[in-house]
Design an enzyme around this catalytic site. Structure first.
Site, mmCIF file in Angstrom:
data_model
loop_
_atom_site.group_PDB
_atom_site.id
_atom_site.type_symbol
_atom_site.label_atom_id
_atom_site.label_comp_id
_atom_site.label_asym_id
_atom_site.label_seq_id
_atom_site.Cartn_x
_atom_site.Cartn_y
_atom_site.Cartn_z
ATOM 1 N N THR A 349 0.846 -1.366 -0.065
ATOM 2 C CA THR A 349 -0.109 0.078 0.172
ATOM 3 C C THR A 349 0.793 1.310 -0.070
ATOM 4 O O THR A 349 2.027 1.193 0.417
ATOM 5 C CB THR A 349 -0.730 0.094 1.476
ATOM 6 O OG1 THR A 349 -1.817 -1.188 1.268
ATOM 7 C CG2 THR A 349 -1.709 1.036 1.382
ATOM 8 N N VAL A 350 0.344 2.395 -0.593
ATOM 9 C CA VAL A 350 0.947 3.697 -0.544
ATOM 10 C C VAL A 350 0.009 4.557 -0.086
ATOM 11 O O VAL A 350 -1.121 4.564 -0.403
ATOM 12 C CB VAL A 350 1.534 4.100 -1.820
ATOM 13 C CG1 VAL A 350 2.594 3.060 -2.151
ATOM 14 C CG2 VAL A 350 0.640 4.153 -2.892
#
Length: 532
Positions: A349-350
């Site tokens: 995830t970012v």
């Protein structure tokens, strides 16, 4: 916010203070957002440019085939966006009848990607700059190449070992059969071409044009269910937020299908304990936090799904103050427990956050899930597809049971704190699968109960409840505290900086001050906050 920065923890980074600010997990992406602010854009433009750039410079956590969510304070009102995709229409329980659980990789884990629709929705509703301009930094990084940063290089190598044989993966991400090393220049012409197409068509190509045709054709070639209709029918939804009060603030999350509600449940449970009597890194406070989180997770796993399918046990049931008080009463202050779900209906995830001097604050998250996601990459496009289908349940009767056109349970969640006076307090997020809601709880308590500034809160050691009595903690928590938790019955796994375990995620925080903003960014990833 009072800035308590006592250099308590090992990082010793200073918080970034500015009137306009961007904080995310990779320096080049942070600079992409800053470029938009300097060009006259607002926080929405900055967050989007950073998010788009992250698909290029941090492919280990997201890509063009990601899903996304956002919480946005526009200066007057809070907005929540759910841009997660739905299952292909052809998916049925019978399709997975021979499986013990939903596939984790490959085409049978791919649901309709939603991130591109989020970019378009946010730009149309809040952006100041032309949509195409937001893509300029990402296109530059992809076409000219960028130097791969150290932590991302490590994750890239691990991803390549796991996913190298998935359709299209090696062609897109393993030049010469190998992942790039730290500092090595990586050029991605296919990504540049796809980004230009998306920019010029305002995302239409991805759902109803040339790129959509390529995605659907590759799915059909591999016997997968994702179709032209699935892509064309996708839409992002403005869904508002759900919230939980704690002291003088409210923590806001996106409504299910995500795990954000578990952070609200845990926070609500802690409101009925004496946690405020303890210091942030004490055995007593950590024990209460962990037990509250375990209670929240037990209910989340049993009841949370696509909101349209939560018809028996609802959000209101799970956040009922009476119910949360009853759950808090189950906590034994001396002994760790393996909690089961309650009965609330009784009788890889970012993340990016940005803020501007006109008051807009954006909390935005996008992810492929488990690093590179499904491992499937559409040839010639660099579109790496997420594996969010793995989030479905195969248990008949469960609200999250797999079905066509349904949103799976998701781990990615943005967060936002509002004051009881109706003013914004902090935009933030913590990456890392099930760590995210646990991180939201820890960041809220550290900044609001114990007064730590964003960078101190980010630097502080974290814990993560796993399953049963198992809890992972960072070694920096200290031997005495770790021994104290063990004495209460917690089965502690200690992670050290050289263990290459990134399960504690990467946090990015921007808090409002009287004169602007203060930001923290996470050294656990290649985090960077920039401003002016």
């Amino acid at each position: 916010m009072k800035l308590r920065h006592d250099a308590l923890y090992a990082s010793r980074r200073s918080p970034v203070l500015a009137r306009n600010i961007v904080s995310t997990s990779q320096p080049l992406a942070a600079q992409a957002g800053l470029r938009m602010l300097l060009a006259g854009g607002n926080a929405a433009d900055a967050a989007l440019a950073s998010a788009i750039a992250l698909t290029v410079v941090e492919p280990t956590g997201n890509g063009l085939g990601s899903d996304a969510y956002a919480i946005i304070w526009d200066g007057k009102e809070l907005h929540g966006l759910n841009a997660s995709g739905r299952a292909p229409g052809a998916w049925t329980p019978e399709r997975f009848a021979e499986a013990d659980k939903m596939p984790q990789r490959g085409w049978e884990s791919v649901t309709t990607p939603g991130a591109v629709s989020a970019w378009r929705e946010i730009s149309d509703k809040f952006g100041k700059l032309p949509f195409e301009k937001l893509f300029e930094p990402a296109v530059e990084y992809a076409s000219r190449g960028f130097a791969v940063s150290p932590i991302i290089a490590t994750l890239w190598e691990k991803g390549g070992q796991t996913l190298g044989k998935q359709p299209g993966f090696a062609e897109a991400f393993l030049s010469g059969g190998k992942a790039p090393k730290a500092g090595e220049l990586f050029v991605n012409k296919a990504a540049a071409d796809s980004l230009i197409d998306i920019a010029q068509t305002k995302g239409e190509s991805f759902y109803r044009g040339k790129l959509a045709d390529k995605i659907a054709a590759f799915a059909k070639e591999n016997g997968a269910a994702l179709s032209e209709d699935d892509l064309a029918n996708h839409k992002a939804d403005w869904v508002g937020t759900i919230s939980q009060s704690f002291g003088k603030v409210k923590l806001h999350e996106i409504p299910p299908n995500g795990q954000g509600i578990s952070a609200l449940i845990a926070l609500g449970i802690l409101r009925h304990t004496n946690i405020s009597d303890y210091e942030p890194d004490s055995v007593e406070a950590l024990h209460l936090e962990i037990e509250a989180m375990k209670l929240a997770f037990a209910d989340m796993r049993a009841y949370v799904a696509d909101l349209d399918y939560m018809t028996d046990v609802t959000v209101e049931h799970l956040l009922s103050d009476e119910y949360l008080k009853s759950r808090a009463a189950l906590i034994d202050t001396n002994t760790a427990q393996d909690f089961k779900a309650g009965a609330p209906k009784h009788g890889g995830t970012v993340y990016v956050t940005a803020a501007d001097e006109n008051g807009m604050m954006v909390s935005f998250i996008q992810s492929n899930y488990m690093g590179f996601g499904s491992g499937v990459v559409v040839p010639g496009t660099s579109i790496s597809l997420q594996n969010r289908g793995h989030g479905f349940s195969l248990t008949p009767g469960h609200p999250n049971h797999v079905a066509g056109g349904k949103r799976p349970f998701q781990t990615i969640i943005p967060a936002f704190l509002m004051g009881d006076d109706g003013n914004p307090v902090m935009s933030f997020g913590v990456m890392g699968g099930p760590m995210q809601s646990q991180g939201h709880l820890q960041m809220t308590l550290r900044t609001q109960l114990w007064g730590q500034d964003p960078q101190t809160a980010v630097d502080a050691p974290r814990w993560q409840a796993l399953s049963g009595l198992e809890v992972a903690v960072e070694a920096s928590l200290g031997a005495d505290v770790i021994d104290g938790l063990k004495a209460k019955g917690h089965a502690i796994a200690v992670e050290t900086p050289d263990s290459t375990n990134f399960g504690f995620g990467g946090a990015q925080l921007i808090a409002k001050t009287d004169v602007g903003y203060v930001a923290g960014s996470d050294p656990r990833k290649d985090g960077c906050a920039v401003g002016y």
